[in-house]
Design a protein around this motif. Structure first.
Motif, PDB file in Angstrom:
ATOM      1  N   ALA A   1       0.833  -1.210   0.000  1.00 27.63           N
ATOM      2  CA  ALA A   1       0.000   0.000   0.000  1.00 27.63           C
ATOM      3  C   ALA A   1       0.864   1.256   0.000  1.00 27.63           C
ATOM      4  N   GLU A   2       1.957   1.246   0.779  1.00 30.26           N
ATOM      5  CA  GLU A   2       2.851   2.407   0.827  1.00 30.26           C
ATOM      6  C   GLU A   2       3.553   2.612  -0.515  1.00 30.26           C
ATOM      7  N   ALA A   3       3.975   1.510  -1.142  1.00 26.69           N
ATOM      8  CA  ALA A   3       4.644   1.610  -2.452  1.00 26.69           C
ATOM      9  C   ALA A   3       3.683   2.158  -3.500  1.00 26.69           C
ATOM     10  N   LYS A   4       2.444   1.714  -3.460  1.00 29.76           N
ATOM     11  CA  LYS A   4       1.438   2.196  -4.417  1.00 29.76           C
ATOM     12  C   LYS A   4       1.157   3.681  -4.200  1.00 29.76           C
ATOM     13  N   ALA A   5       1.067   4.090  -2.924  1.00 31.21           N
ATOM     14  CA  ALA A   5       0.808   5.499  -2.616  1.00 31.21           C
ATOM     15  C   ALA A   5       1.958   6.378  -3.120  1.00 31.21           C
ATOM     16  N   LYS A   6       3.213   5.907  -2.950  1.00 32.58           N
ATOM     17  CA  LYS A   6       4.369   6.666  -3.432  1.00 32.58           C
ATOM     18  C   LYS A   6       4.368   6.751  -4.953  1.00 32.58           C
ATOM     19  N   ALA A   7       4.047   5.639  -5.612  1.00 32.45           N
ATOM     20  CA  ALA A   7       4.021   5.622  -7.080  1.00 32.45           C
ATOM     21  C   ALA A   7       2.935   6.549  -7.610  1.00 32.45           C
ATOM     22  N   ASP A   8       1.764   6.538  -6.969  1.00 34.78           N
ATOM     23  CA  ASP A   8       0.672   7.419  -7.388  1.00 34.78           C
ATOM     24  C   ASP A   8       1.059   8.887  -7.199  1.00 34.78           C
ATOM     25  N   ALA A   9       1.715   9.183  -6.057  1.00 31.07           N
ATOM     26  CA  ALA A   9       2.131  10.558  -5.786  1.00 31.07           C
ATOM     27  C   ALA A   9       3.184  11.013  -6.803  1.00 31.07           C
ATOM     28  N   ALA A  10       4.109  10.121  -7.150  1.00 31.45           N
ATOM     29  CA  ALA A  10       5.153  10.462  -8.127  1.00 31.45           C
ATOM     30  C   ALA A  10       4.550  10.687  -9.508  1.00 31.45           C
ATOM     31  N   ALA A  11       3.584   9.858  -9.878  1.00 32.17           N
ATOM     32  CA  ALA A  11       2.930  10.014 -11.179  1.00 32.17           C
ATOM     33  C   ALA A  11       2.161  11.329 -11.244  1.00 32.17           C
ATOM     34  N   LEU A  12       1.496  11.681 -10.143  1.00 32.28           N
ATOM     35  CA  LEU A  12       0.746  12.941 -10.098  1.00 32.28           C
ATOM     36  C   LEU A  12       1.685  14.138 -10.197  1.00 32.28           C
ATOM     37  N   GLU A  13       2.820  14.057  -9.501  1.00 28.43           N
ATOM     38  CA  GLU A  13       3.800  15.154  -9.545  1.00 28.43           C
ATOM     39  C   GLU A  13       4.393  15.292 -10.936  1.00 28.43           C
ATOM     40  N   ALA A  14       4.660  14.154 -11.603  1.00 25.45           N
ATOM     41  CA  ALA A  14       5.215  14.184 -12.962  1.00 25.45           C
ATOM     42  C   ALA A  14       4.213  14.795 -13.938  1.00 25.45           C
ATOM     43  N   ALA A  15       2.935  14.483 -13.760  1.00 20.89           N
ATOM     44  CA  ALA A  15       1.898  15.043 -14.628  1.00 20.89           C
ATOM     45  C   ALA A  15       1.788  16.556 -14.428  1.00 20.89           C
ATOM     46  N   ARG A  16       1.881  16.996 -13.172  1.00 23.47           N
ATOM     47  CA  ARG A  16       1.820  18.439 -12.881  1.00 23.47           C
ATOM     48  C   ARG A  16       3.015  19.165 -13.495  1.00 23.47           C
TER      49      ARG A  16
END
Length: 201
Positions: free
Chosen positions: A169-184
């Motif tokens: 769950a923590e790895a998924k949350a980090k990956a989602d946050a990184a993807a969102l930051e990259a999109a921004r």
């Protein structure tokens, strides 16, 4: 003395085969010792019964616990299985589906699944009061079975599995946050086109 010991051991094996376990022994102990319990219907019978069973199993149930069990949705359906004479309904099939999720620190979803139970009961068009009572009894039995199955699911979660679910769950949350930051960042770096100025007539 030996015969007596053999007799005691034989009874213990027989009782365990029947599903009987002494209090404080066996595998009914939950890996989750503290849990927050919530449901869409906060005062519903399912969540109330589950809270009582958790409490009697030695689990501390309170708001703000490290883990949270959320009963996200509970739906009941029923359909006619067969008809009696003169077009009167004979048998009903009643089903209840309970969707749930288990959350951890930071409201990370560790697990999301559902439980489903079913029951058949007789409907007598000449005895509506009795038929209503039978339907109510069927609902109570189904609710008890849902609670038992939920407890079984919780008992099957080992400390090792709990740790693995937390890491995933923590790895998924980090990956989602990184993807969102990259999109921004990509959106910010993309030059915006100036509005086209049309020549004046």
């Amino acid at each position: 003395m030996i015969k007596r010991n053999l007799l005691v051991m034989g009874l213990a094996v027989l009782l365990s085969a029947c599903g009987f376990q002494l209090r404080g022994t066996g595998t009914t102990e939950l890996a989750i010792k503290e849990i927050d319990l919530s449901a869409r219907n906060a005062y519903g019978e399912t969540v109330t019964q589950l809270r009582q069973v958790l409490d009697s199993s030695g689990v501390k149930v309170y708001t703000g616990a490290p883990y949270k069990l959320v009963l996200t949705d509970e739906q009941e359906t029923q359909r006619i299985l067969s008809y009696a004479g003169a077009g009167r309904t004979g048998e009903y099939q009643m089903n209840t589906v309970l969707n749930y999720s288990i959350l951890s620190h930071g409201n990370l979803t560790l697990m999301a699944d559902k439980l489903e139970v079913g029951k058949v009961f007789i409907h007598d068009g000449n005895n509506l009061v009795g038929s209503d009572q039978e339907a109510a009894d069927a609902r109570r039995e189904m609710r008890r079975e849902l609670v038992q199955r939920m407890m079984l699911r919780l008992q099957q979660i080992t400390p090792t599995q709990l740790e693995q679910l937390q890491q995933t769950a923590e790895a998924k949350a980090k990956a989602d946050a990184a993807a969102l930051e990259a999109a921004r960042k990509a959106e910010a770096d993309t030059p915006r086109q100036s509005p086209i100025e049309l020549p004046r007539q």
